[in-house]
Design a protein around this motif. Structure first.
Motif, PDB file in Angstrom:
ATOM      1  N   GLU A 148     -68.938  20.338  -7.051  1.00 53.04           N
ATOM      2  CA  GLU A 148     -68.082  19.370  -6.487  1.00 53.04           C
ATOM      3  C   GLU A 148     -68.665  17.754  -6.840  1.00 53.04           C
ATOM      4  O   GLU A 148     -67.563  16.921  -7.321  1.00 53.04           O
ATOM      5  CB  GLU A 148     -68.233  19.151  -4.981  1.00 53.04           C
ATOM      6  N   VAL A 204     -67.427  17.169 -10.648  1.00 53.67           N
ATOM      7  CA  VAL A 204     -65.834  16.793 -10.684  1.00 53.67           C
ATOM      8  C   VAL A 204     -65.597  15.444 -10.140  1.00 53.67           C
ATOM      9  O   VAL A 204     -64.688  14.770 -10.869  1.00 53.67           O
ATOM     10  CB  VAL A 204     -65.500  18.070  -9.833  1.00 53.67           C
ATOM     11  N   ARG A 205     -66.383  15.217  -9.236  1.00 49.94           N
ATOM     12  CA  ARG A 205     -66.057  13.773  -8.424  1.00 49.94           C
ATOM     13  C   ARG A 205     -66.565  12.535  -9.601  1.00 49.94           C
ATOM     14  O   ARG A 205     -65.717  11.722  -9.659  1.00 49.94           O
ATOM     15  CB  ARG A 205     -66.933  13.542  -7.225  1.00 49.94           C
ATOM     16  N   LEU A 224     -62.676  12.846 -11.163  1.00 52.03           N
ATOM     17  CA  LEU A 224     -62.080  12.269  -9.903  1.00 52.03           C
ATOM     18  C   LEU A 224     -62.271  10.882  -9.565  1.00 52.03           C
ATOM     19  O   LEU A 224     -61.318   9.976  -9.896  1.00 52.03           O
ATOM     20  CB  LEU A 224     -62.303  12.879  -8.692  1.00 52.03           C
ATOM     21  N   SER A 251     -61.152   9.985  -6.169  1.00 50.03           N
ATOM     22  CA  SER A 251     -62.175  10.761  -5.519  1.00 50.03           C
ATOM     23  C   SER A 251     -62.085  10.842  -4.063  1.00 50.03           C
ATOM     24  O   SER A 251     -62.257  12.135  -3.611  1.00 50.03           O
ATOM     25  CB  SER A 251     -63.505  10.053  -6.042  1.00 50.03           C
ATOM     26  N   MET A 304     -59.505  13.786  -2.764  1.00 48.09           N
ATOM     27  CA  MET A 304     -59.447  15.132  -2.932  1.00 48.09           C
ATOM     28  C   MET A 304     -61.016  15.630  -2.579  1.00 48.09           C
ATOM     29  O   MET A 304     -61.855  14.992  -2.406  1.00 48.09           O
ATOM     30  CB  MET A 304     -59.223  15.725  -4.413  1.00 48.09           C
ATOM     31  N   THR A 305     -60.712  16.679  -1.880  1.00 50.40           N
ATOM     32  CA  THR A 305     -61.996  17.455  -0.860  1.00 50.40           C
ATOM     33  C   THR A 305     -61.874  18.778  -1.022  1.00 50.40           C
ATOM     34  O   THR A 305     -60.711  19.466  -1.287  1.00 50.40           O
ATOM     35  CB  THR A 305     -62.037  16.805   0.509  1.00 50.40           C
ATOM     36  N   ILE A 306     -63.095  19.435  -0.797  1.00 48.44           N
ATOM     37  CA  ILE A 306     -63.066  20.953  -0.966  1.00 48.44           C
ATOM     38  C   ILE A 306     -62.771  21.180   0.472  1.00 48.44           C
ATOM     39  O   ILE A 306     -63.342  20.640   1.417  1.00 48.44           O
ATOM     40  CB  ILE A 306     -64.456  21.623  -1.161  1.00 48.44           C
ATOM     41  N   ASP A 325     -64.961  26.776  -4.335  1.00 42.31           N
ATOM     42  CA  ASP A 325     -64.657  25.419  -4.881  1.00 42.31           C
ATOM     43  C   ASP A 325     -64.100  25.599  -6.045  1.00 42.31           C
ATOM     44  O   ASP A 325     -62.878  24.843  -6.571  1.00 42.31           O
ATOM     45  CB  ASP A 325     -66.183  24.694  -5.062  1.00 42.31           C
ATOM     46  N   SER A 326     -64.459  26.017  -7.084  1.00 39.92           N
ATOM     47  CA  SER A 326     -63.992  26.060  -8.421  1.00 39.92           C
ATOM     48  C   SER A 326     -62.903  26.962  -8.786  1.00 39.92           C
ATOM     49  O   SER A 326     -62.123  27.079  -9.922  1.00 39.92           O
ATOM     50  CB  SER A 326     -65.034  26.175  -9.486  1.00 39.92           C
ATOM     51  N   TRP A 362     -60.116  23.323  -3.675  1.00 39.43           N
ATOM     52  CA  TRP A 362     -59.733  21.791  -3.748  1.00 39.43           C
ATOM     53  C   TRP A 362     -58.507  21.629  -2.770  1.00 39.43           C
ATOM     54  O   TRP A 362     -57.581  22.487  -2.883  1.00 39.43           O
ATOM     55  CB  TRP A 362     -59.493  21.258  -4.904  1.00 39.43           C
ATOM     56  N   CYS A 384     -55.918  18.582  -1.415  1.00 43.39           N
ATOM     57  CA  CYS A 384     -55.328  16.920  -1.473  1.00 43.39           C
ATOM     58  C   CYS A 384     -53.834  16.954  -1.227  1.00 43.39           C
ATOM     59  O   CYS A 384     -53.141  18.019  -1.106  1.00 43.39           O
ATOM     60  CB  CYS A 384     -55.338  16.384  -3.008  1.00 43.39           C
TER      61      CYS A 384
END
Length: 104
Positions: free
Chosen positions: A24, A27-28, A32, A38, A41-43, A72-73, A77, A79
């Motif tokens: 996370e 990626v941020r 993001l 950034s 979007m969240t997990i 997560d991956s 995610w 949003c």
């Protein structure tokens, strides 16, 4: 070609190992933040209590029994539709031409 959730899960762990960061956070920092989304979007969380404002509430018996945060991956995610559009518009600015070339 065959899609594989496990492949994306494995990719997340490779990213963690190679970057020394959580998936996370990586990626941020690399995708993001440069896209300007950034905070959007969240997990997703694992339980009804972890549900974010505006997130759908599932009503079946099984939706809150999966460890979504660990997915997560490979699908964790979350949003809004508008933030997904913002991501799509900005992702070209984040990836270099050589990165896109390696993708195809």
């Amino acid at each position: 070609y065959a899609y594989s959730n496990f492949g994306y899960c494995l990719l997340g762990r490779v990213i963690e190992r190679k970057s020394g960061q959580s998936y996370e956070r990586y990626v941020r920092d690399t995708v993001l933040d440069p896209s300007g989304i950034s905070s959007a979007m969240t997990i997703a969380g694992d339980t009804l209590a972890d549900r974010r404002p505006g997130e759908v509430e599932y009503i079946d018996d099984h939706s809150y029994t999966m460890p979504v945060a660990r997915m997560d991956s490979h699908g964790g995610w979350m949003c809004s539709a508008m933030d997904l559009v913002r991501f799509g518009v900005n992702v070209d600015n984040v990836m270099s031409a050589s990165s896109w070339g390696a993708t195809y």
